[in-house]
Design a protein around this motif. Structure first.
Motif, PDB file in Angstrom:
ATOM      1  N   LEU A 252       0.978  -1.297  -0.199  1.00  0.00           N
ATOM      2  CA  LEU A 252       0.069   0.065   0.024  1.00  0.00           C
ATOM      3  C   LEU A 252       0.765   1.249  -0.065  1.00  0.00           C
ATOM      4  N   SER A 253       1.848   1.394   0.664  1.00  0.00           N
ATOM      5  CA  SER A 253       2.777   2.386   0.591  1.00  0.00           C
ATOM      6  C   SER A 253       3.579   2.693  -0.438  1.00  0.00           C
ATOM      7  N   ALA A 254       3.896   1.742  -1.094  1.00  0.00           N
ATOM      8  CA  ALA A 254       4.371   1.804  -2.465  1.00  0.00           C
ATOM      9  C   ALA A 254       3.776   2.290  -3.485  1.00  0.00           C
ATOM     10  N   TRP A 255       2.506   1.801  -3.336  1.00  0.00           N
ATOM     11  CA  TRP A 255       1.396   1.961  -4.396  1.00  0.00           C
ATOM     12  C   TRP A 255       1.165   3.615  -4.303  1.00  0.00           C
ATOM     13  N   VAL A 256       1.158   3.813  -2.979  1.00  0.00           N
ATOM     14  CA  VAL A 256       0.911   5.708  -2.913  1.00  0.00           C
ATOM     15  C   VAL A 256       2.132   6.415  -3.458  1.00  0.00           C
ATOM     16  N   VAL A 257       3.184   5.808  -2.875  1.00  0.00           N
ATOM     17  CA  VAL A 257       4.272   6.883  -3.251  1.00  0.00           C
ATOM     18  C   VAL A 257       4.673   6.871  -4.718  1.00  0.00           C
ATOM     19  N   ILE A 258       4.509   5.473  -5.429  1.00  0.00           N
ATOM     20  CA  ILE A 258       4.692   5.355  -6.845  1.00  0.00           C
ATOM     21  C   ILE A 258       3.566   6.265  -7.602  1.00  0.00           C
ATOM     22  N   CYS A 259       2.470   6.309  -7.314  1.00  0.00           N
ATOM     23  CA  CYS A 259       1.489   7.054  -7.773  1.00  0.00           C
ATOM     24  C   CYS A 259       1.799   8.582  -7.767  1.00  0.00           C
ATOM     25  N   VAL A 260       2.239   8.987  -6.666  1.00  0.00           N
ATOM     26  CA  VAL A 260       2.450  10.496  -6.336  1.00  0.00           C
ATOM     27  C   VAL A 260       3.850  10.977  -7.341  1.00  0.00           C
ATOM     28  N   LEU A 261       4.770   9.903  -7.089  1.00  0.00           N
ATOM     29  CA  LEU A 261       5.874  10.421  -7.938  1.00  0.00           C
ATOM     30  C   LEU A 261       5.782  10.283  -9.495  1.00  0.00           C
ATOM     31  N   GLU A 262       5.090   9.345  -9.863  1.00  0.00           N
ATOM     32  CA  GLU A 262       5.012   9.038 -11.313  1.00  0.00           C
ATOM     33  C   GLU A 262       3.851   9.380 -11.818  1.00  0.00           C
ATOM     34  N   TRP A 263       2.777  10.234 -11.222  1.00  0.00           N
ATOM     35  CA  TRP A 263       1.417  10.774 -11.721  1.00  0.00           C
ATOM     36  C   TRP A 263       1.547  11.292 -12.882  1.00  0.00           C
ATOM     37  N   SER A 285       4.067  -1.396  -7.709  1.00  0.00           N
ATOM     38  CA  SER A 285       4.148  -1.780  -6.023  1.00  0.00           C
ATOM     39  C   SER A 285       4.478  -3.214  -5.742  1.00  0.00           C
ATOM     40  N   VAL A 286       3.594  -4.156  -6.358  1.00  0.00           N
ATOM     41  CA  VAL A 286       3.523  -5.486  -6.388  1.00  0.00           C
ATOM     42  C   VAL A 286       4.845  -6.205  -6.899  1.00  0.00           C
ATOM     43  N   THR A 287       5.257  -5.726  -8.184  1.00  0.00           N
ATOM     44  CA  THR A 287       6.150  -6.306  -8.772  1.00  0.00           C
ATOM     45  C   THR A 287       7.633  -6.062  -8.163  1.00  0.00           C
ATOM     46  N   LEU A 288       7.515  -5.105  -7.295  1.00  0.00           N
ATOM     47  CA  LEU A 288       8.843  -4.731  -6.523  1.00  0.00           C
ATOM     48  C   LEU A 288       9.080  -5.736  -5.339  1.00  0.00           C
ATOM     49  N   ASP A 297       8.286   1.452 -18.375  1.00  0.00           N
ATOM     50  CA  ASP A 297       9.579   1.357 -18.465  1.00  0.00           C
ATOM     51  C   ASP A 297      10.326   1.668 -17.240  1.00  0.00           C
ATOM     52  N   GLN A 298      11.134   0.840 -16.617  1.00  0.00           N
ATOM     53  CA  GLN A 298      11.888   1.197 -15.563  1.00  0.00           C
ATOM     54  C   GLN A 298      12.655   2.273 -15.658  1.00  0.00           C
ATOM     55  N   GLY A 299      13.356   2.460 -16.947  1.00  0.00           N
ATOM     56  CA  GLY A 299      14.461   3.226 -17.223  1.00  0.00           C
ATOM     57  C   GLY A 299      14.024   4.648 -17.092  1.00  0.00           C
ATOM     58  N   LEU A 300      12.595   4.794 -17.663  1.00  0.00           N
ATOM     59  CA  LEU A 300      12.055   6.176 -17.673  1.00  0.00           C
ATOM     60  C   LEU A 300      11.418   6.565 -16.185  1.00  0.00           C
ATOM     61  N   LEU A 301      11.361   5.812 -15.333  1.00  0.00           N
ATOM     62  CA  LEU A 301      11.013   6.528 -13.940  1.00  0.00           C
ATOM     63  C   LEU A 301      11.538   7.663 -13.637  1.00  0.00           C
ATOM     64  N   THR A 302      11.248   8.637 -12.956  1.00  0.00           N
ATOM     65  CA  THR A 302      11.800   9.741 -12.168  1.00  0.00           C
ATOM     66  C   THR A 302      12.834   9.301 -11.261  1.00  0.00           C
ATOM     67  N   ASP A 303      13.689  10.100 -11.029  1.00  0.00           N
ATOM     68  CA  ASP A 303      14.848   9.826 -10.076  1.00  0.00           C
ATOM     69  C   ASP A 303      14.183   9.352  -8.727  1.00  0.00           C
ATOM     70  N   GLY A 304      12.990   9.936  -8.258  1.00  0.00           N
ATOM     71  CA  GLY A 304      12.341   9.772  -6.983  1.00  0.00           C
ATOM     72  C   GLY A 304      11.755   8.253  -7.109  1.00  0.00           C
ATOM     73  N   GLY A 305      11.184   7.813  -8.436  1.00  0.00           N
ATOM     74  CA  GLY A 305      10.658   6.628  -8.540  1.00  0.00           C
ATOM     75  C   GLY A 305      11.654   5.467  -8.526  1.00  0.00           C
ATOM     76  N   LYS A 306      13.037   5.847  -8.971  1.00  0.00           N
ATOM     77  CA  LYS A 306      13.797   4.844  -9.025  1.00  0.00           C
ATOM     78  C   LYS A 306      14.328   4.677  -7.494  1.00  0.00           C
ATOM     79  N   ALA A 307      14.540   5.665  -6.863  1.00  0.00           N
ATOM     80  CA  ALA A 307      15.114   5.768  -5.410  1.00  0.00           C
ATOM     81  C   ALA A 307      14.097   4.792  -4.607  1.00  0.00           C
ATOM     82  N   VAL A 308      12.715   5.287  -4.666  1.00  0.00           N
ATOM     83  CA  VAL A 308      11.934   4.355  -3.970  1.00  0.00           C
ATOM     84  C   VAL A 308      11.671   2.863  -4.406  1.00  0.00           C
ATOM     85  N   SER A 309      11.897   2.611  -5.777  1.00  0.00           N
ATOM     86  CA  SER A 309      11.875   1.161  -6.336  1.00  0.00           C
ATOM     87  C   SER A 309      13.053   0.444  -5.754  1.00  0.00           C
ATOM     88  N   LEU A 310      14.260   1.151  -5.769  1.00  0.00           N
ATOM     89  CA  LEU A 310      15.548   0.527  -4.969  1.00  0.00           C
ATOM     90  C   LEU A 310      15.090  -0.010  -3.552  1.00  0.00           C
TER      91      LEU A 310
END
Length: 459
Positions: A252-263, A285-288, A297-310
C-alpha cells in the motif's frame, strides 16, 4: 520439546561436516545452474539454431534458477520452444527449491524419507524444526501446483479468444509459473520484444492475476500453512501476523508513493487514464516484491521513482517463500528496533511479545551486508560498464534481491559486470538463505573471556 525436535538438535550438533545442509543446498543450486547452462548453450535452445555462448547461457540459467528475471536478451526472441521449456523448469525448481522437486520424485516412488533428507527439506523451506516437515512439504507441492494451475487457467481463458488455444496455453502456463515463483521472465516478445507486460497496461485481468500470484508466492510456505489451519488473524503466530501486516503495509505504501512520484510523468503513468494509473501504480508496487515484471519502462521512472523502487526491491518478500531480498520480517524487526531505541527502550516488542536481542542483531547483520553489497556492486558496475551510477545501483539491487527489474542497463553490461551480476543473483537466492538458516540453527560461538567495557561518543 518433542522427541523429533530433540533429535534434530542433536543431529545438527553432531552431524559430520561433509553432510552440512547449507553446503548441500548451495552445491545443488550450483549443479542445477550448470545443467541449465549446458542445455541453454545447445544450438537447439536458441531460436536461430546458433549456440548463444557459455557466459550468456550461464547468466540466463542463473537468473532463472535464482528466480531473478534479469536477461541479456528478450526471452521469446532468443530462445526456442526447447529453450523456453528449460527456462520454465529452472524457474519452477528454483522457486520451490530443488528439494521440493527431489521430494516430489520420492513421493511418486513412495520411498522413505530419512533424517538427512528431512534436515535438507527443513533448511530449504527456512524451517528450524523437522517436526511435521514432510507434511509441510506435501502441502507446499500441492498448494503450489494448485495455485499455478488456477493462474494458468485464468490467463488461458483471457488469451484464448484473441490468440488461439496453443498460444494461450503456452502463455498461461509459463507466466503463471513465472509470477508465482517471483521470477519475472516473460515470453510476450512475440507482441513487442523486450516490453515485458507493457502490452497489457490496460488489461486488469492479466495484471491482477499476475499480482495475485506474485503476492501469494511471496508470503512464504509457513504462512500458507497457518492461514489454512487457523484461518483467523488473532490465532496466527506472531511471525505470520507480522508477515501479513508488513506485506500489506509495503504494498500500500509503495502504491501511494509510486503514484505520487509518477502521476504526471508522461513516460510512465502520466499519459494513462485514471483507472490505468491506479492499476499500473499498484502493479509497480507489487512487482517490486522481487517479481520482475514491468508494466512501465523502469528506465524512464523519475529519479524519485527509481530511489523508492531501490528501497522496496531490497526489502523483497518473506522468508521461506519464492521471493528474495532482505525479507519483510527482517525489515520490520529493524523498524521496530529503531522505534524502540527512539523511545529510549532497550527491548523490541511486537504483538505483546519480545523479540530476542540475538535476532535483532541477526537482522542488523543481514541488512548491513545487503546494503553494503548493493553499494559496492553499483560502484563496480558503473566503473566497468557505460552505465550511470543510479542505473548501475538499480541493476545491482535487482540482482541481489532477485527482483529482475532493469532500467535498461542489462544489455550494456561488460563481461566483468555480467560475472558480478551472476554472483549476486546466486548469493541473493542461496547465500541469504543459508546465512539466515545459519543464524537459526547454528551453534553460537562461546565467549571464553570478556574485555572491560568502555564508553564512546555516538552520534
Amino acid at each position: 520439546m518433542s522427541v523429533r525436535a530433540k533429535l534434530y538438535q542433536f543431529w545438527m550438533k553432531r552431524r559430520p561436516k561433509s553432510l552440512s545442509t547449507t553446503k548441500i543446498i548451495a552445491a545443488a543450486f550450483a549443479l542445477i545452474i550448470l545443467l541449465g547452462t549446458l542445455l541453454l548453450n545447445l544450438p537447439g535452445a536458441s531460436r536461430n539454431g546458433v549456440s548463444v555462448g557459455f557466459l550468456p547461457a550461464l547468466f540466463t540459467a542463473t537468473s532463472a534458477t535464482c528466480v531473478t528475471g534479469l536477461s541479456l536478451f528478450d526471452t521469446w526472441s532468443q530462445w526456442s520452444g526447447f529453450g523456453q521449456i528449460v527456462l520454465l523448469c529452472l524457474i519452477q525448481i528454483g522457486g520451490l527449491g530443488f528439494m521440493s522437486a527431489a521430494t516430489l520424485i520420492v513421493f511418486i516412488l513412495r520411498r522413505r524419507i530419512g533424517l538427512k533428507q528431512r534436515l535438507v527439506m527443513a533448511q530449504a523451506l527456512s524451517v528450524g524444526d523437522i517436526n511435521g516437515i514432510v507434511r509441510l512439504q506435501k502441502m507446499v507441492l500441492k498448494g503450489s501446483f494448485l495455485i499455478e494451475g488456477i493462474g494458468a487457467l485464468i490467463l488461458f481463458l483471457r488469451f484464448l479468444p484473441e490468440y488461439g488455444w496453443v498460444q494461450a496455453l503456452k502463455w498461461g502456463v509459463f507466466h503463471s509459473v513465472s509470477a508465482f515463483c517471483n521470477a519475472g521472465f516473460d515470453i510476450f516478445g512475440r507482441l513487442e520484444p523486450g516490453s515485458s507486460v507493457m502490452c497489457f497496461q490496460s488489461d486488469p485481468i492479466v495484471l491482477m492475476t499476475l499480482m495475485a500470484l506474485i503476492v501469494v508466492g511471496g508470503l512464504g510456505f509457513l504462512v500458507w500453512e497457518e492461514i489454512l489451519e487457523k484461518k483467523r488473524f488473532r490465532d496466527f503466530s506472531v511471525y505470520t501476523r507480522l508477515v501479513l501486516v508488513t506485506t500489506a503495509s509495503l504494498i500500500l505504501s509503495a502504491w501511494v508513493v509510486i503514484c505520487v512520484l509518477e502521476w504526471n510523468n508522461p513516460a510512465t503513468l502520466g499519459a494513462m487514464s485514471l483507472p490505468d494509473k491506479l492499476l499500473n501504480g499498484l502493479f509497480q508496487s507489487v512487482t517490486l516484491r522481487t517479481a520482475g515484471f514491468a508494466s512501465v519502462d523502469q528506465g524512464l521512472l523519475t529519479d524519485g521513482g527509481k530511489a523508492v523502487s531501490l528501497i522496496y526491491m531490497l526489502i523483497g518478500g518473506s522468508s521461506g517463500s519464492t521471493a528474495g531480498g532482505l525479507k519483510t520480517v527482517t525489515f520490520m524487526v529493524l523498524v521496530l528496533f529503531l522505534a524502540s531505541r527512539a523511545r529510549g527502550r532497550s527491548r523490541v516488542c511486537v504483538f505483546e511479545r519480545t523479540i530476542p536481542q540475538g535476532q535483532v542483531l541477526d537482522a542488523m547483520t543481514i541488512a548491513f551486508m545487503m546494503v553494503s553489497l548493493a553499494m559496492l556492486g553499483g560502484i563496480f558496475i558503473s566503473a566497468t560498464s557505460p552505465i550511470a551510477f543510479t542505473d548501475a545501483l538499480f541493476e545491482a539491487v535487482s540482482a541481489l534481491g532477485t527482483v529482475g527489474l532493469t532500467a535498461g542497463a542489462t544489455g550494456s553490461l561488460s563481461i566483468a559486470s555480467q560475472i558480478l551480476i551472476i554472483i549476486y543473483m546466486y548469493f541473493g537466492r542461496v547465500g541469504v538463505l543459508t546465512i539466515s538458516m545459519g543464524f537459526l540453527v547454528g551453534d553460537k560461538a562461546e565467549e571464553r573471556f570478556r574485555y572491560a567495557e568502555t564508553n564512546l561518543l555516538i552520534g
